[in-house]
Design a protein around this motif. Structure first.
Motif, PDB file in Angstrom:
ATOM      1  N   ALA B 148       0.926  -1.213   0.235  1.00  0.00           N
ATOM      2  CA  ALA B 148      -0.103  -0.098  -0.100  1.00  0.00           C
ATOM      3  C   ALA B 148       0.924   1.271  -0.087  1.00  0.00           C
ATOM      4  CB  ALA B 148      -0.962   0.106   1.067  1.00  0.00           C
ATOM      5  N   ARG B 149       0.220   2.355  -0.091  1.00  0.00           N
ATOM      6  CA  ARG B 149       0.935   3.495  -0.119  1.00  0.00           C
ATOM      7  C   ARG B 149       1.394   3.681   1.507  1.00  0.00           C
ATOM      8  NH1 ARG B 149      -0.861   5.857  -4.890  1.00  0.00           N
ATOM      9  NH2 ARG B 149      -3.357   5.650  -5.114  1.00  0.00           N
ATOM     10  N   GLY B 150       2.406   4.816   1.640  1.00  0.00           N
ATOM     11  CA  GLY B 150       2.540   5.460   2.842  1.00  0.00           C
ATOM     12  C   GLY B 150       3.707   4.364   3.438  1.00  0.00           C
ATOM     13  N   ILE B 151       3.498   3.455   4.891  1.00  0.00           N
ATOM     14  CA  ILE B 151       4.341   2.873   5.578  1.00  0.00           C
ATOM     15  C   ILE B 151       4.648   1.563   4.781  1.00  0.00           C
ATOM     16  CG2 ILE B 151       4.567   1.099   7.653  1.00  0.00           C
ATOM     17  CD1 ILE B 151       4.808   4.645   8.074  1.00  0.00           C
ATOM     18  N   ASP B 152       3.598   0.858   4.022  1.00  0.00           N
ATOM     19  CA  ASP B 152       3.911  -0.135   3.495  1.00  0.00           C
ATOM     20  C   ASP B 152       4.971   0.074   2.183  1.00  0.00           C
ATOM     21  OD1 ASP B 152       1.583  -1.180   4.731  1.00  0.00           O
ATOM     22  OD2 ASP B 152       0.779  -2.282   3.035  1.00  0.00           O
ATOM     23  N   ALA B 153       4.985   1.035   1.622  1.00  0.00           N
ATOM     24  CA  ALA B 153       5.862   1.303   0.476  1.00  0.00           C
ATOM     25  C   ALA B 153       7.246   1.272   1.166  1.00  0.00           C
ATOM     26  CB  ALA B 153       5.223   2.450  -0.417  1.00  0.00           C
ATOM     27  N   ALA B 154       7.343   2.307   2.072  1.00  0.00           N
ATOM     28  CA  ALA B 154       8.493   2.607   2.806  1.00  0.00           C
ATOM     29  C   ALA B 154       9.076   1.528   3.283  1.00  0.00           C
ATOM     30  CB  ALA B 154       8.256   3.501   3.829  1.00  0.00           C
ATOM     31  N   ALA B 155       8.684   0.595   3.691  1.00  0.00           N
ATOM     32  CA  ALA B 155       9.075  -0.669   4.359  1.00  0.00           C
ATOM     33  C   ALA B 155       9.628  -1.645   3.115  1.00  0.00           C
ATOM     34  CB  ALA B 155       8.143  -1.580   5.029  1.00  0.00           C
ATOM     35  N   HIS B 156       8.770  -1.994   1.949  1.00  0.00           N
ATOM     36  CA  HIS B 156       9.257  -2.578   0.815  1.00  0.00           C
ATOM     37  C   HIS B 156      10.612  -1.810   0.295  1.00  0.00           C
ATOM     38  CE1 HIS B 156       5.964  -5.311   0.567  1.00  0.00           C
ATOM     39  NE2 HIS B 156       5.363  -4.319   0.431  1.00  0.00           N
ATOM     40  N   ARG B 157      10.755  -0.466   0.368  1.00  0.00           N
ATOM     41  CA  ARG B 157      11.792  -0.113  -0.394  1.00  0.00           C
ATOM     42  C   ARG B 157      13.005   0.001   0.395  1.00  0.00           C
ATOM     43  NH1 ARG B 157       7.791   4.325  -2.569  1.00  0.00           N
ATOM     44  NH2 ARG B 157       7.439   3.531  -4.773  1.00  0.00           N
ATOM     45  N   GLY B 158      12.544   0.152   1.738  1.00  0.00           N
ATOM     46  CA  GLY B 158      13.781   0.032   2.718  1.00  0.00           C
ATOM     47  C   GLY B 158      14.640  -1.230   2.589  1.00  0.00           C
ATOM     48  N   ALA B 159      13.668  -2.452   2.569  1.00  0.00           N
ATOM     49  CA  ALA B 159      14.456  -3.630   2.301  1.00  0.00           C
ATOM     50  C   ALA B 159      14.941  -3.773   1.171  1.00  0.00           C
ATOM     51  CB  ALA B 159      13.271  -4.694   2.511  1.00  0.00           C
ATOM     52  N   LEU B 160      14.524  -3.056   0.000  1.00  0.00           N
ATOM     53  CA  LEU B 160      15.371  -3.130  -1.317  1.00  0.00           C
ATOM     54  C   LEU B 160      16.481  -2.553  -1.397  1.00  0.00           C
ATOM     55  CD1 LEU B 160      12.434  -2.728  -3.772  1.00  0.00           C
ATOM     56  CD2 LEU B 160      13.451  -4.985  -3.143  1.00  0.00           C
ATOM     57  N   GLU B 161      16.469  -1.297  -0.546  1.00  0.00           N
ATOM     58  CA  GLU B 161      17.761  -0.451  -0.438  1.00  0.00           C
ATOM     59  C   GLU B 161      18.961  -1.335   0.072  1.00  0.00           C
ATOM     60  OE1 GLU B 161      17.002   3.311   1.723  1.00  0.00           O
ATOM     61  OE2 GLU B 161      15.468   3.419   0.176  1.00  0.00           O
ATOM     62  N   ALA B 162      18.619  -1.911   0.979  1.00  0.00           N
ATOM     63  CA  ALA B 162      19.605  -3.037   1.796  1.00  0.00           C
ATOM     64  C   ALA B 162      20.077  -4.037   1.150  1.00  0.00           C
ATOM     65  CB  ALA B 162      18.927  -3.257   3.302  1.00  0.00           C
ATOM     66  N   GLY B 163      19.338  -4.166  -0.013  1.00  0.00           N
ATOM     67  CA  GLY B 163      19.595  -5.445  -0.921  1.00  0.00           C
ATOM     68  C   GLY B 163      18.851  -6.603  -0.270  1.00  0.00           C
ATOM     69  N   GLY B 164      18.068  -6.557   0.436  1.00  0.00           N
ATOM     70  CA  GLY B 164      17.414  -7.762   1.408  1.00  0.00           C
ATOM     71  C   GLY B 164      16.217  -8.143   0.563  1.00  0.00           C
ATOM     72  N   LYS B 184       5.472  -0.406 -10.608  1.00  0.00           N
ATOM     73  CA  LYS B 184       7.026  -0.385 -10.843  1.00  0.00           C
ATOM     74  C   LYS B 184       7.559  -0.941  -9.552  1.00  0.00           C
ATOM     75  CE  LYS B 184      10.521   2.465 -12.667  1.00  0.00           C
ATOM     76  NZ  LYS B 184      11.510   2.038 -11.485  1.00  0.00           N
ATOM     77  N   LEU B 185       6.999  -0.527  -8.614  1.00  0.00           N
ATOM     78  CA  LEU B 185       7.645  -1.081  -7.040  1.00  0.00           C
ATOM     79  C   LEU B 185       7.292  -2.549  -6.927  1.00  0.00           C
ATOM     80  CD1 LEU B 185       8.894  -0.865  -4.094  1.00  0.00           C
ATOM     81  CD2 LEU B 185       6.430  -0.285  -3.507  1.00  0.00           C
ATOM     82  N   ALA B 186       6.367  -2.975  -7.545  1.00  0.00           N
ATOM     83  CA  ALA B 186       6.161  -4.706  -7.644  1.00  0.00           C
ATOM     84  C   ALA B 186       7.130  -5.238  -8.488  1.00  0.00           C
ATOM     85  CB  ALA B 186       4.584  -4.782  -8.114  1.00  0.00           C
ATOM     86  N   GLU B 187       7.418  -4.758  -9.481  1.00  0.00           N
ATOM     87  CA  GLU B 187       8.284  -5.358 -10.594  1.00  0.00           C
ATOM     88  C   GLU B 187       9.679  -5.404  -9.995  1.00  0.00           C
ATOM     89  OE1 GLU B 187       8.478  -3.148 -14.450  1.00  0.00           O
ATOM     90  OE2 GLU B 187       6.284  -3.261 -14.404  1.00  0.00           O
ATOM     91  N   GLU B 188      10.144  -4.126  -9.268  1.00  0.00           N
ATOM     92  CA  GLU B 188      11.449  -3.975  -8.474  1.00  0.00           C
ATOM     93  C   GLU B 188      11.503  -5.180  -7.600  1.00  0.00           C
ATOM     94  OE1 GLU B 188      13.668  -0.639  -6.703  1.00  0.00           O
ATOM     95  OE2 GLU B 188      12.031   0.135  -7.803  1.00  0.00           O
ATOM     96  N   ILE B 189      10.475  -5.505  -6.768  1.00  0.00           N
ATOM     97  CA  ILE B 189      10.612  -6.367  -5.825  1.00  0.00           C
ATOM     98  C   ILE B 189      10.863  -7.898  -6.386  1.00  0.00           C
ATOM     99  CG2 ILE B 189       9.017  -7.693  -4.102  1.00  0.00           C
ATOM    100  CD1 ILE B 189       7.553  -5.124  -3.463  1.00  0.00           C
ATOM    101  N   LEU B 190      10.130  -8.212  -7.418  1.00  0.00           N
ATOM    102  CA  LEU B 190      10.195  -9.415  -8.306  1.00  0.00           C
ATOM    103  C   LEU B 190      11.743  -9.445  -8.799  1.00  0.00           C
ATOM    104  CD1 LEU B 190       7.033  -9.912 -10.111  1.00  0.00           C
ATOM    105  CD2 LEU B 190       7.759 -10.983  -7.977  1.00  0.00           C
ATOM    106  N   GLU B 191      12.189  -8.485  -9.329  1.00  0.00           N
ATOM    107  CA  GLU B 191      13.514  -8.291  -9.813  1.00  0.00           C
ATOM    108  C   GLU B 191      14.604  -8.742  -9.165  1.00  0.00           C
ATOM    109  OE1 GLU B 191      13.657  -4.651 -12.077  1.00  0.00           O
ATOM    110  OE2 GLU B 191      12.337  -5.044 -13.361  1.00  0.00           O
ATOM    111  N   ARG B 192      14.443  -8.052  -7.805  1.00  0.00           N
ATOM    112  CA  ARG B 192      15.475  -8.156  -6.773  1.00  0.00           C
ATOM    113  C   ARG B 192      15.425  -9.104  -5.680  1.00  0.00           C
ATOM    114  NH1 ARG B 192      16.448  -1.748  -6.055  1.00  0.00           N
ATOM    115  NH2 ARG B 192      17.885  -2.456  -4.590  1.00  0.00           N
ATOM    116  N   GLY B 193      14.815 -10.366  -6.054  1.00  0.00           N
ATOM    117  CA  GLY B 193      14.863 -11.360  -5.057  1.00  0.00           C
ATOM    118  C   GLY B 193      13.766 -11.430  -4.149  1.00  0.00           C
TER     119      GLY B 193
END
Lengths: 375, 375
Positions: B148-164, B184-193
């Motif tokens: 979702a917007r807000g906290i959810d997106a920030a959480a996903h992005r934080g994990a991706l930033e850490a390479g996690g 785009k965020l969903a695609e990135e999640i899939l691309e990055r493990g």
């Protein structure tokens, strides 16, 4: 009485040495009647033994008492005095004399709450200290603090704004207000039904090592201590620790984890069992039952028919919430599955609605996913 | 397998009805082998009974499975499948099918933490969600959230930033990303493990009533749920409640009591037993011992001589702190009075120093005012 004052003025006799002397000899009079060899066995500092044996503070003590009584509204209480505050007497090492000024008796008779926090506080901390002090003082709580900059001053001022009572505990003599620019605040406290309190003789200047003793009086006079903001390793955390050692309730206001000033309060909640405070009710509800009952709206109303009445429905309920509430009784806990059957709602939806009702204080959850309506 | 998919697609069969059917008949196959009269006795909706009796979803189920497998990296897990996530299987009403896409197996094998919060969050909430997710993901925790917007997106992005790793649980079909600007965020999640997970058939659009089911999967997949920001009556509070009902650990980030967005998290800490989180370690330390041990620095180091070593002294100790620490042993608790004797410091000062040492994690307080040095 002169003996107590003299003992308090004896060099090398701090609260711990005084406690040891009193444990052994029962009273200040007893201490002065003791043999020098007995005093020596208590491992006091040599100058203290000397001073006690020579009774060399007695004249000074007589003058001190005169000077205190010459100050308007000031007095000196000693430990075996009936007027000495009862809660303070119960701590491990109570001050043996207490210099008081203003409406101290009325202030200390009411339930007291210590409100403490950083000197260098944030605007948030200042606002919250003032708001909570106002809310509590307007409901009869005496706000006790240390007259310091920052949170202390905000707490005193909040209580004054509400027309309530506040006590400033000093780390100096009654005639030495510190910081100096708080002299006006101290005067205002006296003029408006508050009080000043200290254990230190007249003329005692601000010395860093005296402030922990001051803090222990703040908590000692109070039913609990509310820490509004505190950085890591701050004096307010020490006050909180002392309060816990005195079996006082410790309350803390949470704050953003990104704020240095909230590190200590969040830590107290997380690791030291402090109660989290969002509003004044969170403090009041932890006070002794009779105090809490006077402050908080009654949960159960006794009505003439003798049956407890349901609390009135909040006016902002949704239709779903209203019909769910109608399914709940104050006597018979309902299991969530039963509620699901009766309401036709699924458990996730029900959880949401029940939580909303709980937060508005009309429903209580019992163990095992059961719910009752509150009275 | 086709039976499970068909059952999941049957109109009127939500998680609760499915749970009832499975309790009675053991498996999807069993359900389809049941007599109509038996189905009717379970008080299912008439259209559900009809659909099951006619097996009218079987063809659609076959097509669904084909379509899922045509999506790159997607699969469909059913409840009696060995690959179905073990933690999720343990909740009261697990989804009977789970649509997954991406590196779901690796993601769900790691310890998972749900990170949830308001859609309309503050900058503070966003920063904290991202920081904690980054810190935890970089230490091997999979961050599970709701895209979702807000906290959810920030959480996903934080994990991706850490390479996690991060898992987005959808309230829609795998092919319907909501909100649309998160494609785009969903695609990135899939691309990055990372992975996407949902219980809903392909093509399921965003419908409000599906999101509570989504929330129950977030907590169901996770060891615990971290609520970063939540207003009163918010969806995140419901997720927290569901997590508690699932016996998951609930964590909450405190915030200023003047912020609407922190009302709910402060409330969870105050009234619902949520653990206060100031930093990632507060989450890790509540994880099962073997997980925590991998993440946290060891408290006891086994050295060749077989005797535990003291932790190294922090370099920023004051002289007083250093000499106090030297008085403490890791084996023999010292009472504060004994420490006062040995150090010559009074109890108030000692309290202050000990608290500082405790906060730097080199000293631990035991009941009865006793202290030991930490290993």
């Amino acid at each position: 009485m002169k003996e107590w004052i003299a003992l308090n003025m004896t060099p090398g006799v701090g609260p711990r040495a005084a406690a040891r002397l009193l444990e052994r000899f029962g009273s200040a009079e007893g201490v002065y009647g003791a043999l020098r060899s007995e005093l020596e066995r208590l491992r006091l500092r040599p100058e203290a033994v000397e001073s006690i044996a020579l009774r060399d503070r007695h004249e000074e003590a007589a003058r001190e008492l005169e000077r205190v009584r010459a100050l308007e509204g000031a007095d000196l209480l000693v430990l075996d005095d009936g007027a000495y505050p009862q809660l303070l007497r119960e701590i491990a090492d109570p001050p043996i004399t207490l210099y008081v000024r203003g409406a101290w008796a009325e202030c200390l008779e009411a339930p007291c709450l210590g409100v403490v926090g950083s000197r260098r506080c944030s605007t948030y901390g200042q606002n919250v200290a003032s708001m909570l002090s106002r809310d509590l003082a307007s409901r009869g709580v005496t706000v006790v603090s240390g007259l310091a900059r920052g949170i202390d001053a905000a707490a005193h001022r909040g209580a004054l704004e509400a027309g309530g009572r506040t006590v400033a505990v000093l780390g100096t003599g009654l005639d030495e207000i510190y910081p100096r620019d708080h002299r006006k605040l101290a005067e205002e406290i006296l003029e408006r039904g508050g009080a000043l309190v200290t254990q230190f003789p007249l003329g005692t200047p601000p010395v860093a090592e005296n402030f922990p003793y001051r803090n222990r009086i703040i908590s000692g006079l109070s039913l609990g201590v509310l820490v509004v903001e505190a950085a890591e390793n701050s004096g307010s955390l020490i006050t909180a620790r002392l309060a816990m050692e005195q079996n006082r309730e410790v309350f803390a206001v949470p704050g953003n984890i990104t704020s240095r000033n909230s590190f200590g309060t969040n830590y107290l909640i997380k690791g030291a069992g402090a109660k989290l405070v969002q509003q004044w009710q969170d403090v009041a509800s932890e006070f002794p039952a009779e105090v809490a009952a006077r402050m908080l709206p009654p949960e159960t109303k006794a009505v003439s028919a003798g049956t407890p009445q349901k609390a009135p429905e909040p006016s902002d309920l949704s239709d779903d919430e209203r019909s769910l509430l109608a399914l709940l009784s104050p006597d018979e806990p309902e299991h969530i599955d039963g509620l699901a059957e009766k309401s036709g709602l699924d458990v996730s939806m029900l959880s949401a609605l029940l939580l909303g009702l709980e937060m508005r204080d009309v429903v209580r959850q019992l163990p095992g996913r059961c719910f009752v309506r509150k009275l």
